[in-house]
Design an enzyme around this catalytic site. Structure first.
Site, PDB file in Angstrom:
ATOM      1  N   GLU A  37       0.828  -1.193   0.000  1.00  0.00           N
ATOM      2  CA  GLU A  37       0.000   0.000   0.000  1.00  0.00           C
ATOM      3  C   GLU A  37       0.871   1.255   0.000  1.00  0.00           C
ATOM      4  O   GLU A  37       1.822   1.369   0.783  1.00  0.00           O
ATOM      5  CB  GLU A  37      -0.886  -0.047   1.251  1.00  0.00           C
ATOM      6  CG  GLU A  37      -1.806   1.119   1.451  1.00  0.00           C
ATOM      7  CD  GLU A  37      -2.650   0.970   2.717  1.00  0.00           C
ATOM      8  OE1 GLU A  37      -3.643   1.702   2.855  1.00  0.00           O
ATOM      9  OE2 GLU A  37      -2.304   0.124   3.579  1.00  0.00           O
ATOM     10  N   CYS A  67      -5.457  -3.338   2.316  1.00  0.00           N
ATOM     11  CA  CYS A  67      -5.237  -3.384   3.763  1.00  0.00           C
ATOM     12  C   CYS A  67      -6.521  -3.498   4.586  1.00  0.00           C
ATOM     13  O   CYS A  67      -7.100  -4.563   4.683  1.00  0.00           O
ATOM     14  CB  CYS A  67      -4.409  -2.175   4.198  1.00  0.00           C
ATOM     15  SG  CYS A  67      -3.615  -2.411   5.817  1.00  0.00           S
ATOM     16  N   LYS A 105      -9.070   2.325  -2.259  1.00  0.00           N
ATOM     17  CA  LYS A 105      -9.361   1.684  -0.974  1.00  0.00           C
ATOM     18  C   LYS A 105     -10.760   2.075  -0.520  1.00  0.00           C
ATOM     19  O   LYS A 105     -11.155   3.238  -0.622  1.00  0.00           O
ATOM     20  CB  LYS A 105      -8.310   2.105   0.055  1.00  0.00           C
ATOM     21  CG  LYS A 105      -8.375   1.378   1.381  1.00  0.00           C
ATOM     22  CD  LYS A 105      -7.166   1.758   2.234  1.00  0.00           C
ATOM     23  CE  LYS A 105      -7.107   1.009   3.547  1.00  0.00           C
ATOM     24  NZ  LYS A 105      -5.871   1.343   4.311  1.00  0.00           N
TER      25      LYS A 105
END
Length: 640
Positions: free
Chosen positions: A46, A172, A117
């Protein structure tokens, strides 16, 4: 990539916070190294182009321009690589004036798509909501690095040349949320999920993270590649350990912590698609609002580094193996316990030959009697010597029954068989199939009649491997009232007996000794006359090594692999001990026997399923008794 294997990697480059030029160089160097090692799908951490720990620098246009320039550098440096890579960077969308934490999915100098994300952590040590907007519901196209690209959390990346390779991406915290985006992506067809992560290290967190990744791969029946940030991130407040994981359907294939570089393995996408197809509870939903971005990739053989166990039914780790043996022993015993209770059986009748299978059957029966608080004397162990019985096996059968406290009966069936042969005109000199099967059926008749006399049940001794090969006499040892070993393959039978032998060594050394000698005795039906007191008929000389047949059984039946793929895996697992011609010989024999002997499996007695493979038509496997093996055998032609 043939046979469904895709070489994947989670990579952690060593970075410098906010130094996008340096980071871009580290990333494309790592990509080139991955390409040299045959990697076709690569996940990187990330925000690795900038560093995850840039904090309020993310609001600086200079950093955002540096990230875009860094990505352009990577695209130019890797334009000759057909590998698909996912790289983390911040992306500003001028149309809605929002900043997104993105994965850029690239191949051959082209950006296939940007995945933002969805779940932004804003608790504890995380405060991503300070800089980034959630990508939930975003569907747009934006200019980036001179290309117009999709920005969407609903994009999938599908390989035109390998239809079962479909890649989805989450980032994540997306995995840690109650409804990870990967659920939607997998239901829409993704077989591999890439997770670009920057998960800081805390005491005990690695085990939790490992459980999340393996659990999600199992729940979604997918491959999961988790790439974590590592060395070079700011340690002002946090430490990142580069915990990289490759998982497949609940199993960890590769894992590394506290290191930069590549964590490589191979994911079998064909295996995943087969499992999804087999499980009607896997709720695929192609109507999910996901867009498939297509890419091309040259298909080539994938060098396998993932572990391929030569004994897929038997765990390699000693403690895992002991746990598995204990579990199966009690599962089988519980099945028999229920049957004895339900039928109000006064006895359990076991034909005890001194071989492995009958030994395991009587040991399981003894556990069942103990569960029922009944004496071992309720087990009637019957040894029935005949023309091929050796002193060794007969002696071991007697000793085993005595040590367990069974009621022992010795019935020599030689005279009865001779009389039967006289009745039907069978020569004693003709050692054909009638000579062998006549003895097996006489033994079964004796056991059934003793069970009638004593109000008992005949406990079957045949195992899963014998059922697969049809290595049993129809209406002979093929038949019983309850087949307690029917779900246990031969390779595991040996370990179960060994496990009990070790367990009893201190308590009953004599029992342990006789079990050890039984383990050392060649596997044989003992239906041909002994030669100078030694066993004349060794099963594995006739049908092939059981370790090979169990290997073939596992991959051909449990996973539905084609013959060529089964052979390839056998060479990977056992190529140092068997050459290709030997593996091929017994693989062909496996298919011939498996198809031709289905009629025996179609009318099996009940028996407990204890593992992922079972051949009972009620417990798992169903096929017609007159199906042809020709297609499977044709696939192996020309491979000698």
């Amino acid at each position: 990539m043939r046979d469904g294997f895709v070489k994947v990697a989670a990579g952690t480059p060593k970075i410098r916070v906010a130094d996008c030029r340096y980071n871009a160089e580290q990333i494309f160097t790592l990509m080139r190294e991955a390409d040299k090692q045959g990697v076709k799908v690569l996940a990187l951490p990330e925000l690795c182009l900038t560093g995850y720990t840039c904090a309020d620098l993310f609001l600086q246009p200079t950093l955002l321009r540096g990230a875009e320039e860094g990505l352009a550098t990577i695209l130019e440096a890797t334009k000759n690589l057909d590998m698909v890579a996912a790289i983390g960077l911040p992306v500003w969308n001028k149309w809605d004036n929002k900043l997104y934490n993105c994965a850029a999915v690239i191949q051959s100098g082209e950006i296939l798509g940007l995945v933002p994300k969805t779940c932004l952590p804003n608790y504890g040590e995380f405060y991503e909501g300070r800089w980034f907007a959630s990508g939930a519901g975003v569907e747009t196209r934006i200019p980036l690095c001179g290309q117009e690209v999709s920005l969407s959390s609903n994009d999938l990346f599908a390989c035109a040349d390998m239809p079962n390779l479909v890649i989805g991406v989450e980032i994540c915290e997306d995995l840690w949320a109650p409804e990870p985006p990967s659920i939607r992506l997998a239901r829409a067809g993704a077989t591999i999920i890439l997770n670009l992560s920057a998960s800081n290290e805390l005491a005990g967190k690695a085990a939790y993270r490992r459980g999340l990744v393996s659990g999600q791969s199992g729940r979604l029946v997918c491959g999961y590649v988790y790439a974590d940030a590592g060395e070079g991130e700011s340690t002002t407040d946090l430490v990142f350990a580069g915990h990289n994981i490759v998982a497949e359907n609940g199993a960890i294939l590769a894992e590394r912590r506290f290191a930069t570089g590549l964590t490589i393995s191979e994911i079998d996408v064909d295996r995943l698609v087969y499992e999804r197809q087999r499980m009607n509870t896997y709720r695929a939903d192609p109507s999910q609002e996901c867009w498939r971005m297509s890419f091309d990739m040259d298909l080539a053989d994938t060098h396998l580094t993932r572990p391929v166990s030569p004994t897929p039914f038997v765990p390699q780790d000693q403690s895992d193996r002991a746990e598995r043996c204990n579990e199966i022993l009690y599962t089988a015993a519980l099945g028999l316990k229920k049957r004895l209770e339900h039928t109000h059986a006064k006895t359990a009748v076991v034909g005890l030959s001194g071989g492995l299978d009958s030994t395991l059957a009587v040991l399981i029966t003894a556990v069942s009697m103990e569960m029922l608080d009944r004496p071992a004397s309720d087990i009637i162990a019957v040894t029935m010597p005949c023309f091929g019985t050796t002193d060794r096996t007969k002696s071991n059968a007697v000793l085993l029954a005595e040590r367990l406290g069974c009621t022992l009966k010795t019935i020599d069936i030689g005279e009865a068989v001779r009389r039967h042969f006289k009745d039907i005109g069978q020569s004693m000199e003709d050692h054909d199939v009638t000579f062998e099967n006549g003895q097996a059926r006489e033994r079964t008749q004796v056991l059934m009649d003793i069970a009638n006399q004593t109000g008992g049940l005949v406990i079957g001794t045949g195992d899963l491997s014998e059922l697969a090969l049809g290595w049993c006499t129809y209406n002979g040892d093929h038949m019983s009232n309850y087949a307690v070993n029917a779900g246990i393959p031969k390779t595991l039978v040996r370990h179960l007996v060994s496990f009990i032998s070790d367990d009893k060594e201190a308590e009953d050394p004599q029992l342990s000794t006789v079990l050890a000698d039984i383990l050392d005795t060649p596997v044989s039906p003992e239906l041909l006359p002994a030669i100078e007191g030694q066993i004349a008929q060794k099963t594995e000389d006739l049908v092939g090594p059981y370790e090979l047949h169990d290997f073939y059984l596992y991959y051909a039946i449990r996973w539905g692999f084609g013959p060529r793929k089964v052979l390839r895996l056998a060479e990977q697992a056992m190529g140092k001990r068997y050459d290709r011609s030997t593996l091929l010989k017994w693989l062909k024999n496996f298919y011939r026997r498996f198809f031709s002997q289905q009629f025996k499996r179609s009318c099996l007695p009940d028996g407990p399923k204890v593992g992922s493979v079972a051949l009972s038509p009620r417990g798992d496997w169903r096929m017609p008794s007159d199906a042809m093996a020709s297609l499977w055998l044709e696939e192996l032609e020309g491979l000698e």
